[in-house]
Every structure is written in C-alpha cells, then in structure tokens.
Scaffold this active site. Sequence first.
Site, PDB file in Angstrom:
ATOM      1  N   GLU A  74       0.813  -1.210   0.000  1.00 40.85           N
ATOM      2  CA  GLU A  74       0.000   0.000   0.000  1.00 40.85           C
ATOM      3  C   GLU A  74       0.847   1.260   0.000  1.00 40.85           C
ATOM      4  OE1 GLU A  74      -1.919   1.612   3.733  1.00 40.85           O
ATOM      5  OE2 GLU A  74      -1.719  -0.503   4.266  1.00 40.85           O
ATOM      6  N   ARG A  85      -2.537  11.078   6.886  1.00 38.83           N
ATOM      7  CA  ARG A  85      -2.524  10.307   5.644  1.00 38.83           C
ATOM      8  C   ARG A  85      -3.862  10.295   4.911  1.00 38.83           C
ATOM      9  NH1 ARG A  85      -0.769   4.521   6.570  1.00 38.83           N
ATOM     10  NH2 ARG A  85      -0.518   4.497   4.309  1.00 38.83           N
ATOM     11  N   ARG A  89      -5.641   5.580  -0.986  1.00 38.28           N
ATOM     12  CA  ARG A  89      -4.480   4.707  -1.140  1.00 38.28           C
ATOM     13  C   ARG A  89      -4.434   4.126  -2.548  1.00 38.28           C
ATOM     14  NH1 ARG A  89      -4.384   6.578   3.260  1.00 38.28           N
ATOM     15  NH2 ARG A  89      -4.053   5.586   5.270  1.00 38.28           N
ATOM     16  N   HIS A 109     -10.592   4.413   2.322  1.00 38.54           N
ATOM     17  CA  HIS A 109      -9.847   3.601   3.290  1.00 38.54           C
ATOM     18  C   HIS A 109     -10.284   2.149   3.297  1.00 38.54           C
ATOM     19  CE1 HIS A 109      -7.781   2.726   7.191  1.00 38.54           C
ATOM     20  NE2 HIS A 109      -6.887   3.504   6.597  1.00 38.54           N
TER      21      HIS A 109
END
Length: 119
Positions: A74, A85, A89, A109
């Site tokens: 990731e 963050r 992703r 997420h």
Amino acid sequence: MALVCGLLAGCTTTAPTATHADGTCELSGLPPQAGETVHRIESGGPFPYPRNDGVVFGNYEGRLPKRERGYYHEYTVPTPGRSNRGTRRIITGGQPLIRPPEFYYTGDHYESFCLIGGV
C-alpha cells in the site's frame, strides 16, 4: 483480473465516480495525486510517508482477490489540506514492486476499490 465490486463479499459501491461497471477505473479519472503516487511507485520513491508507504497490505477486509501474504503493498495518496494520511491509497499487486502488474485505488480507506486500467 478485474475487480467487480458487486461480486465481492462486503464490498460497497462507494468507489470513485470514475469507476466502470466492471470495477475498473482510469488513472485520468482519479484525483491527480493518484497519478503522482503511481509515478512515485514506478520510480521507486521517494514517498511522503516512508514508514507506511510500500508496506505489505494484508487485505484483511477481503475486498481484493485473495492472494498470498506479501502480494499486495500500500501507498498513500495525499489529500490536499489534510495533516494526516487521509483515506486515499494505491494498492499494488504482484512483483516487481516498481512495475507491479496490478494497481488498485481506494478513496475510502479500503471500503471499495477499483482496478486501475492502463498503468
């Protein structure tokens, strides 16, 4: 292998609006930071979160195709204005790490993914 969200247990359909019916998406339809992250991956870095980026992604949610541990990695897709963050992703699948055969995007997420085509 295309990811079809509707066929995976627990997968939701809150993927990016650029997701096609077959679960794929185009890099050009994702936030520009996703393209920057793909470029970083293909260049071997540097990454904005070096302690987190490139680590093994466990796929504990089971929303990606089942593979052996270590198959997925990731990387953070930065969110402008966030001091952490965030939720975006890129997950890569396969080897080598710099040119993996699969790139997935999640903007929520790990709730949903699309397989990025043409990378």
